[in-house]
Write an enzyme that holds these catalytic residues in place. Sequence first.
Site, PDB file in Angstrom:
ATOM      1  N   ALA A 135     -34.733 -34.611  -4.932  1.00 22.54           N
ATOM      2  CA  ALA A 135     -34.738 -33.681  -6.059  1.00 22.54           C
ATOM      3  C   ALA A 135     -33.905 -34.279  -7.177  1.00 22.54           C
ATOM      4  CB  ALA A 135     -34.182 -32.319  -5.641  1.00 22.54           C
ATOM      5  N   HIS A 183     -27.649 -27.687  -3.563  1.00 20.97           N
ATOM      6  CA  HIS A 183     -27.078 -28.917  -4.136  1.00 20.97           C
ATOM      7  C   HIS A 183     -27.490 -29.067  -5.601  1.00 20.97           C
ATOM      8  CE1 HIS A 183     -25.776 -33.252  -3.693  1.00 20.97           C
ATOM      9  NE2 HIS A 183     -26.547 -33.335  -4.772  1.00 20.97           N
ATOM     10  N   GLU A 184     -28.768 -28.903  -5.873  1.00 21.73           N
ATOM     11  CA  GLU A 184     -29.251 -29.123  -7.241  1.00 21.73           C
ATOM     12  C   GLU A 184     -28.760 -28.052  -8.206  1.00 21.73           C
ATOM     13  OE1 GLU A 184     -30.546 -31.979  -7.781  1.00 21.73           O
ATOM     14  OE2 GLU A 184     -30.596 -32.381  -5.635  1.00 21.73           O
ATOM     15  N   GLU A 243     -21.972 -35.937  -7.267  1.00 20.27           N
ATOM     16  CA  GLU A 243     -22.633 -35.848  -5.966  1.00 20.27           C
ATOM     17  C   GLU A 243     -21.737 -35.316  -4.852  1.00 20.27           C
ATOM     18  OE1 GLU A 243     -25.599 -35.910  -6.087  1.00 20.27           O
ATOM     19  OE2 GLU A 243     -26.100 -37.079  -7.843  1.00 20.27           O
TER      20      GLU A 243
END
Length: 853
Positions: free
Chosen positions: A274, A309-310, A332
């Site tokens: 992604a 996460h995104e 990250e």
Amino acid sequence: MTKLSKIPRLSKLLKIDNYQLELKIDRPDLSYSGKVIIDAISLREQPTIQLHSNGLEIEDVRLSTDYLELRSTSFNLTPSEDLIQVTHPDKSSVFTKHQNLTLEISFRRKISDSLHGIYPCRYKTDQGQPDWLLATQMESHYAREVFVCLDEPNAKAKFDLTIIHSPDDTCLSNTPMLESELIDQNWQKTRFAQTPLMSTYLLAIVIGQLEYLETTAESGVKIRTYALPDKVKQTQFALNIAKKVLDIYERFFEIPYPLSKLDMVALPEFEACAMENWGLITYREVCLIYDSSSTNVFIEQFIVEVIAHEIAHQWFGNLVTMDWWEDLWLNEGFASWMAIYAADQIYPEWNYFEQFVGLERRSAIELDSLKDSHPIEVQIDHPEQIKTAFDQISYGKGASIIHMLVHFIGLETFRKGIVLYLNQYSYKNATTSQLWSALEQVSGQPITDLMPNWTEQSGFPLISIEINQTTMTLKQNQFSYQPNSNDQTWSIPLNFSDTSYNQLLIGRQTEIELLSPSELPPTINPNQVGYYLVKSDSTYQDSLKSRLQDNQLSNLDIQAIILDHLILSIRGDNSIIDIVPILENVANSSTSFLVWSAISEVISELRINFYPDRSQFAPLSIWVQKLIKLPLDQLAWQPVPEEPKNLAQLRTLLLGLALTYDYQPIKDWLNQLPLLTHPDLDRLSLKAKLKAQPVEFQAELLNIYTQESNQQKTSDYISALSSQSELNQFDQLWQFVMSDSVRKQDFRAWLTNLGSNLSLQPGYLDKMFSDYPQIVTKLDGKEPIARIFDSIARFFANPKSYKLFKNFTDQDNPAIQRSYDQLIEMIELRLEFQKRERARVLDYLNQHGHPNE
């Protein structure tokens, strides 16, 4: 090694305020033309203005300044450095410091299948006709392939985007559509709202035949999931998760989501999992589409984690962006930890934190044990180096030291520090040291002294424990597989099962007085919060065994006992056989997926190092069958509705071990199942059928793969076909993999899966190196080869493979140098491990690996 020249940072020369970008995109023709108007300020006196451009056909450049009208301007391109240099109209003059500039540049380009820049996401329609969406992937430095720009993360600007496209297509970008008008029957002109200040790598465009589902967050943000029309209903699960995650983050960060809409798009072709484009997150279909008939338990959990996460990146990465790629972990590592936090809030019963510490942290530690590891803050001088930073050090280690820090200062204090950091640097760029300062300000702890040695130096500590009658002595040294003379130390937050012992270890060692010498000493690093390994003396080992027998250890602690011993045995500190009695005891009592993952890892090391040849691994096979028999007998083989996720994962793991190590009842049962019976069983069933009919079923399954549009099923087919153990079938399989029948996004998965198959070595390497130029072309560069090396390194623990790798002619390429060196080191480690352990391992398994023992 080829030395990369240091590329100049253009953001030190020019500040861009705004891009007015218009693109006329011909989707059927796979081409586009464009014009960008750039408002900028010269930051120093200079004869030329330099911008990034890669692969664009520049048609015209015009420039105006404070005192010059818009006019044609001379320019030249430097393809080797992705530069366009615009000369001052008056060649005897220079651009002065603080001079305002406006550049108008026209360009065009053909669209390639590169999976970055603007690229086609190919698929087949319901009628079987080929078609494609167009999508962008700008990270890390591919915006320069789409338009002329200043393509560096700290060169934030606002974007006014206009797209001219087919009226039949949906057109999406980061911000909502402002207006759309029909130019003629062939063209629609869509203008989007101005973006906030953001980096070029976050700009995004998607064009094609799409439909959507919609919901609204508590704050009123409109959330949509887009997909191809026949798959859009399968994004409902993702849409529900996205709403919950957005609500959690808005409360946690105390900063509203900065845009008015959040779109998530399932792309039929995408290189990564992604991409966090602000307001328009793009995903592989497998990461956004949930179908109860095809989504297994692992993918279901993965979808939640990837979405979390995104969306975390919308704050960490988009609102506040790292100043340069050396601080990639600020994006990250934090998104990885925040994703686990959010997923755990939504599904606490799924044990996300336990699995993160047990699996992600462990994989980071394995990489960080190598001499060719790198610090979290890694030096990046050239664009070719950027992708090498997208590894488990930036993700797994970065998230792990955050996890350690959270436990040191407390979650609420950590949260307040993050809120301060995000408010201080909203719409700006930040560095690691600025994050530490914010956390120190809130916590009152010496974070700026404590944390830099975790991010600025590679490796991690090994804590050695010695216990006498009244004291416990703890010593720290860097853990490394290879002998080293490093004297580096870390400031380590030490945690104990009795929290009254908790303290900060700053020097080389500390001596702790035992409060109750007659009782068992406290365990160090409970639940493996700290990013370090533990090496214990016999007294401490006995205390762990006693706690293990009394069920006083967590699953994470049991896993650590097994895997710490394994990693120390690979280095040569002990023998792998010494852990086997504990492993056999745990196998009969544990129903933890995490614990069994550790057991499975030990089994895998035994197989890779001592029984790579299937014709000779009967003793290991029989020993494994004994380990798994009791838990398999106690666990229903068929999935049970509404069962805990841990048990579903455990079943898959145990059935996989049974199939790999020839437990006949399971092999027969899996082979007799229908072709597609349950998503948790399908991959294993396919492998069992291939074992039973290696020739016939391979041909059948290859045909099924070519017709399948469901990416979760194609992943099952790749895994199953890559398990082929018949060498005489490998040539046909390889020819298929190298053909156009394999989708570009699947190619790396094929190479990785085949590379982990011990039965195909070293034929796999012969093929890989002989077809290397073609592989590089299909992967669109050499950096993906590095990712493959990272994935397959531990499986090539034999002299012949070692020789083939040592003769690899592209080993000094900058894009793969670090991964290649790490691979060679891992093979050398295991060859030495085999020499030390072979006699003991073979003797033990020959004694215990027979049916009637």
